[in-house]
Write a protein that holds these residues in place. Structure first.
Motif, PDB file in Angstrom:
ATOM      1  N   ASP A  50      27.257  40.070  43.695  1.00 32.83           N
ATOM      2  CA  ASP A  50      28.391  39.900  44.611  1.00 32.83           C
ATOM      3  C   ASP A  50      29.537  40.823  44.187  1.00 32.83           C
ATOM      4  OD1 ASP A  50      29.949  38.699  46.712  1.00 32.83           O
ATOM      5  OD2 ASP A  50      30.858  37.352  45.240  1.00 32.83           O
ATOM      6  N   PHE A  51      29.791  40.901  42.881  1.00 31.31           N
ATOM      7  CA  PHE A  51      30.785  41.839  42.364  1.00 31.31           C
ATOM      8  C   PHE A  51      30.379  43.265  42.719  1.00 31.31           C
ATOM      9  CE2 PHE A  51      31.499  44.846  38.851  1.00 31.31           C
ATOM     10  CZ  PHE A  51      32.873  45.006  38.960  1.00 31.31           C
ATOM     11  N   GLY A  52      29.097  43.601  42.546  1.00 38.66           N
ATOM     12  CA  GLY A  52      28.608  44.945  42.878  1.00 38.66           C
ATOM     13  C   GLY A  52      28.839  45.287  44.342  1.00 38.66           C
ATOM     14  N   LEU A  53      28.615  44.336  45.218  1.00 35.49           N
ATOM     15  CA  LEU A  53      28.853  44.558  46.653  1.00 35.49           C
ATOM     16  C   LEU A  53      30.334  44.800  46.932  1.00 35.49           C
ATOM     17  CD1 LEU A  53      26.414  41.865  48.058  1.00 35.49           C
ATOM     18  CD2 LEU A  53      26.150  44.364  48.217  1.00 35.49           C
ATOM     19  N   ALA A  54      31.192  44.033  46.253  1.00 33.33           N
ATOM     20  CA  ALA A  54      32.638  44.241  46.408  1.00 33.33           C
ATOM     21  C   ALA A  54      33.045  45.604  45.850  1.00 33.33           C
ATOM     22  CB  ALA A  54      33.405  43.129  45.709  1.00 33.33           C
ATOM     23  N   LEU A  55      32.422  45.993  44.767  1.00 31.62           N
ATOM     24  CA  LEU A  55      32.694  47.291  44.159  1.00 31.62           C
ATOM     25  C   LEU A  55      32.304  48.430  45.108  1.00 31.62           C
ATOM     26  CD1 LEU A  55      33.544  48.721  41.522  1.00 31.62           C
ATOM     27  CD2 LEU A  55      31.160  48.555  40.805  1.00 31.62           C
ATOM     28  N   ILE A  56      31.153  48.312  45.732  1.00 33.49           N
ATOM     29  CA  ILE A  56      30.689  49.321  46.687  1.00 33.49           C
ATOM     30  C   ILE A  56      31.649  49.403  47.867  1.00 33.49           C
ATOM     31  CG2 ILE A  56      28.852  49.888  48.332  1.00 33.49           C
ATOM     32  CD1 ILE A  56      26.914  48.565  46.183  1.00 33.49           C
ATOM     33  N   ALA A  57      32.045  48.249  48.392  1.00 30.50           N
ATOM     34  CA  ALA A  57      32.993  48.237  49.520  1.00 30.50           C
ATOM     35  C   ALA A  57      34.305  48.890  49.129  1.00 30.50           C
ATOM     36  CB  ALA A  57      33.225  46.801  49.993  1.00 30.50           C
ATOM     37  N   ASN A  58      34.771  48.645  47.921  1.00 31.62           N
ATOM     38  CA  ASN A  58      36.015  49.239  47.444  1.00 31.62           C
ATOM     39  C   ASN A  58      35.880  50.763  47.306  1.00 31.62           C
ATOM     40  OD1 ASN A  58      38.781  48.615  46.367  1.00 31.62           O
ATOM     41  ND2 ASN A  58      37.945  49.686  44.587  1.00 31.62           N
ATOM     42  N   CYS A  59      34.760  51.216  46.750  1.00 29.59           N
ATOM     43  CA  CYS A  59      34.516  52.667  46.627  1.00 29.59           C
ATOM     44  C   CYS A  59      34.495  53.319  48.002  1.00 29.59           C
ATOM     45  CB  CYS A  59      33.181  52.928  45.929  1.00 29.59           C
ATOM     46  SG  CYS A  59      33.163  52.616  44.170  1.00 29.59           S
TER      47      CYS A  59
END
Length: 192
Positions: A50-59
């Protein structure tokens, strides 16, 4: 406060992941870098994925803002704006000693076979990046800067793929030469 703390975790964690990889970055490291108490991670994210998905969205959001600022600038021809954008990226990478590369490209290589959700998110982010380039290439075609028979969408996809490959070689060689080759071939041969 929750939103600010969540964003601080994403930004601090994003920097760590960009430097050392998703799987080599521990939750404690992320929380320490964000200045968030140990054990708080699961208050903001249901899992590391879930953190990884948020990280991708932020990038993807950060890239979109930077790209739109330069690609939609009211000065310069479409092709000059596109070349200038890649020159800006080259300068930023040079300032980091030609390390790290593209955060989304790095994640694609690391997690695509392990997390279908993250793979799909990275794929969508890359499509969005290519879409921005395609928009400018269509403007360049309409202005007569590039051949009329060059398909903007296919060309943008190829451009992004060539750039990501150049970033891979850049990291392996710790040199800007692959980025210079990319720019030379793309803007002086492919798009002419």
């Amino acid at each position: 406060m929750k939103r600010d703390t969540r964003q601080a975790i994403i930004e601090a964690g994003g920097d760590l992941v960009h430097r050392q990889g998703f799987h080599h970055t521990g939750l404690k490291e992320i929380l320490d870098a964000a200045g968030v108490p140990k054990g708080s991670f699961y208050f903001y994210f249901t899992s590391k994925e879930d953190f990884g998905l948020a990280l991708i969205a932020n990038c993807a959001r950060n890239f979109a803002e930077l790209a739109d600022q330069h690609l939609d600038a009211p000065v310069g021809t479409p092709l000059a704006r596109l070349a200038g954008f890649f020159a800006l990226m080259h300068e930023r990478l040079e300032a980091r000693g030609f390390e790290r590369g593209c955060p989304l490209g790095n994640l694609a290589q690391e997690i695509s076979d392990l997390s279908p959700a993250m793979r799909q998110a990275v794929s969508q982010a890359l499509r969005s990046m290519a879409g921005r380039m395609a928009r400018v290439l269509a403007q360049a075609r309409d202005a007569g800067e590039i051949p009329a028979d060059l398909d903007p969408e296919r060309t943008a996809s190829f451009m992004l793929e060539a750039w990501e490959g150049a970033l891979l070689r850049m990291k392996a060689e710790k040199s800007g030469e692959p980025l210079r080759r990319f720019a030379d071939f793309m803007f002086h041969r492919v798009l002419r």
